[in-house]
Design an enzyme around this catalytic site. Sequence first.
Site, mmCIF file in Angstrom:
data_model
loop_
_atom_site.group_PDB
_atom_site.id
_atom_site.type_symbol
_atom_site.label_atom_id
_atom_site.label_comp_id
_atom_site.label_asym_id
_atom_site.label_seq_id
_atom_site.Cartn_x
_atom_site.Cartn_y
_atom_site.Cartn_z
ATOM 1 N N CYS A 29 -3.578 93.156 -73.574
ATOM 2 C CA CYS A 29 -3.709 94.430 -74.300
ATOM 3 C C CYS A 29 -5.181 94.733 -74.572
ATOM 4 O O CYS A 29 -5.623 95.883 -74.447
ATOM 5 C CB CYS A 29 -2.956 94.390 -75.625
ATOM 6 S SG CYS A 29 -1.189 94.105 -75.466
ATOM 7 N N CYS A 86 -2.698 90.198 -78.460
ATOM 8 C CA CYS A 86 -2.348 90.214 -77.034
ATOM 9 C C CYS A 86 -3.600 90.328 -76.160
ATOM 10 O O CYS A 86 -4.279 91.355 -76.179
ATOM 11 C CB CYS A 86 -1.392 91.375 -76.787
ATOM 12 S SG CYS A 86 -1.135 91.796 -75.064
#
Length: 99
Positions: A31, A28
């Site tokens: 993230c 991600c």
Amino acid sequence: MVKQITDKEFDESIKSGKVLVDFYAEWCGPCKMLSPVVDELSEELKDVTFFKLNVDESDEVVRNYSVMSIPTLLVFEEGELKATSVGFKNKEEIKELLK
């Protein structure tokens, strides 16, 4: 310091004090952008405990808290969910979430 936790450790980890859990995945992008911000806050805010939970390895907690998108930050006080944030947030926004 941000400690990595799993499904098995989750309930025990959130039950005392103020806790922020960063739900993330290795793949991600947002993230990866959020991670250093959370790390920095964990060094600054000594009254908050910080954890990371990999959504790819923690189906049960992800399901229980209906985490549909990542990054997701959940804030708990004494085991009770107090705040939820989805998507990248800057340092000030996360501090506000923790108030």
